[in-house]
Write an enzyme that holds these catalytic residues in place. Structure first.
Site, mmCIF file in Angstrom:
data_model
loop_
_atom_site.group_PDB
_atom_site.id
_atom_site.type_symbol
_atom_site.label_atom_id
_atom_site.label_comp_id
_atom_site.label_asym_id
_atom_site.label_seq_id
_atom_site.Cartn_x
_atom_site.Cartn_y
_atom_site.Cartn_z
ATOM 1 C CD GLU A 94 -3.727 -3.079 7.088
ATOM 2 O OE1 GLU A 94 -2.634 -3.121 6.592
ATOM 3 O OE2 GLU A 94 -4.335 -2.060 6.800
ATOM 4 C CB SER B 99 4.655 -2.069 11.936
ATOM 5 O OG SER B 99 4.113 -0.780 12.194
ATOM 6 N N GLY C 91 2.619 -1.311 4.226
ATOM 7 C CA GLY C 91 2.672 0.219 4.129
ATOM 8 C C GLY C 91 4.095 0.610 3.978
ATOM 9 N N GLY C 92 4.808 1.207 4.805
ATOM 10 C CA GLY C 92 6.166 1.752 4.810
ATOM 11 C C GLY C 92 7.005 0.871 4.087
ATOM 12 C CG ASN D 296 -1.687 1.117 1.354
ATOM 13 O OD1 ASN D 296 -1.862 1.961 0.423
ATOM 14 N ND2 ASN D 296 -2.263 1.398 2.635
ATOM 15 C CD1 TRP D 297 3.578 1.076 -2.847
ATOM 16 C CD2 TRP D 297 3.738 2.323 -4.854
ATOM 17 N NE1 TRP D 297 4.079 0.414 -3.845
ATOM 18 C CE2 TRP D 297 4.441 1.127 -5.191
ATOM 19 C CE3 TRP D 297 3.570 3.270 -5.850
ATOM 20 C CZ2 TRP D 297 4.882 0.985 -6.306
ATOM 21 C CZ3 TRP D 297 4.050 2.895 -6.977
ATOM 22 C CH2 TRP D 297 4.797 1.897 -7.316
ATOM 23 C CE LYS D 298 0.153 3.274 4.558
ATOM 24 N NZ LYS D 298 -0.015 3.467 6.127
ATOM 25 C CG HIS E 73 -6.112 1.624 4.730
ATOM 26 N ND1 HIS E 73 -5.420 2.395 5.710
ATOM 27 C CD2 HIS E 73 -4.987 0.707 4.833
ATOM 28 C CE1 HIS E 73 -4.360 2.227 6.066
ATOM 29 N NE2 HIS E 73 -3.733 1.155 5.327
ATOM 30 C CD GLU F 65 -3.236 5.198 6.592
ATOM 31 O OE1 GLU F 65 -3.029 5.345 5.333
ATOM 32 O OE2 GLU F 65 -2.279 4.819 7.185
ATOM 33 N N GLY G 270 1.535 1.904 10.662
ATOM 34 C CA GLY G 270 2.350 3.135 10.536
ATOM 35 C C GLY G 270 2.987 3.604 12.070
HETATM 36 C C1 PEP Z 1 -0.964 -0.282 5.736
HETATM 37 O O1 PEP Z 1 -1.109 1.100 5.190
HETATM 38 O O2 PEP Z 1 -1.826 -0.761 5.521
HETATM 39 C C2 PEP Z 1 0.197 -0.679 6.628
HETATM 40 C C3 PEP Z 1 0.033 -1.813 7.061
HETATM 41 O O3 PEP Z 1 1.127 0.483 7.010
HETATM 42 P P1 PEP Z 1 2.499 -0.012 7.768
HETATM 43 O O4 PEP Z 1 3.044 -1.330 7.155
HETATM 44 O O5 PEP Z 1 3.273 1.441 7.338
HETATM 45 O O6 PEP Z 1 2.457 0.020 9.095
#
Ligand code: PEP
Length: 255
Positions: A170, A216, A237-238, A13-15, A98, A100, A176
């Site tokens: 999640e 994470s 994500g990251g 997920n590049w956001k 998601h 967010e 994040g």
């Molecule tokens: C996400 O955005 O779905 C996510 C899991 O982010 P991160 O891996 O950065 O926690």
């Protein structure tokens, strides 16, 4: 339950990151690193990167997805994108619900359900997100919260359509933040979700449904999380923003 019966999928997920030039470079760097992946590989990009990423991924095992879609197929919904346009741009997947989106854009279980329906109708595969807040975990109501999110999101989704649904557990407190759920916490939640799918659609569907963990996940902790019986991949994500980090998670899923 048998892990071998379902496909592991690692989705990035590049956001709201990566210009078109950066998207092209990232997919090109990723291609050789994941070409022998033993799992599905997906990158969910910003809308404007989709066509670029699809072109850069052509002929590879990398699939491209979006991060949201609207429930209507057209109309007066300023700033929104219908599922069919994503399909037209070459997306095969879409993340729906998601945290967010729920936290910053007023997404509710009901709108998650409408978006899920629209995505399925357009022929997209849905990565359906669920997860509890920190306070909800502390109150010991993870199952109640996640159970409601999933039951509402899947209203009107048939057993046949479940093959196009991936569920991403999640926990919001792990997204994040650098705080990862322990492998046992991830397993407990993913097993609960699979049990719920069994109640809603039967054991066979539950065994075939991919349930990811997200929060994470990184190259260091992926191996342990992905070794769990009910954790069939990850939403990243990251760590999806750097090709070597993402590829290391893909490699861990293929083991
Ligand atoms: C996400 O955005 O779905 C996510 C899991 O982010 P991160 O891996 O950065 O926690």
């Amino acid at each position: 339950m048998n892990k071998a019966k379902r496909a592991a999928v690692i989705a990035g997920n590049w956001k709201m990151n990566k210009s078109r030039a950066e998207a092209k470079a990232l997919v090109e760097e990723l291609r050789p690193l994941v070409e022998n992946a033993g799992c599905g590989v997906v990158v969910c990009t910003p809308y404007l990167d989709i066509e670029t990423a699809v072109k850069a991924a052509e002929g590879s095992n990398i699939k491209v997805g979006a991060q949201n879609c609207h429930w209507a197929d057209h109309g007066a919904f300023t700033g929104e994108i219908p599922a069919e346009m994503l399909r037209e741009a070459g997306a095969e997947y879409v993340i729906i619900g998601h945290s967010e989106r729920r936290q910053y854009f007023g997404e509710t279980d009901e709108t998650v359900n409408k978006r899920t329906r629209a995505a399925l109708d357009a022929g997209l595969r849905v990565i359906l997100c669920c997860g509890e807040l920190l306070g909800e975990r502390q109150q010991n109501i993870m199952e109640e919260v996640v159970g409601r999110q999933i039951k509402v999101a899947l209203l009107g989704v048939s057993k046949e359509e479940m093959k196009n649904i991936i569920i991403a557990y999640e926990p919001v407190w792990a997204i994040g933040t650098g705080v990862t759920a322990t492998a046992d916490q991830a397993e407990e939640a993913c097993a609960f979700i699979r049990g719920l799918i069994a109640k809603l659609y039967g054991k066979e569907t539950a065994e075939a449904t991919t349930v990811q963990y997200g929060g994470s996940m990184n190259a260091k902790n992926a191996g342990e999380l992905l070794s769990k019986e009910d954790v069939d991949g990850g939403l990243i994500g990251g760590a999806s923003l750097k090709a070597p980090d993402f590829a290391a998670i893909v490699a861990a899923a293929g083991k």
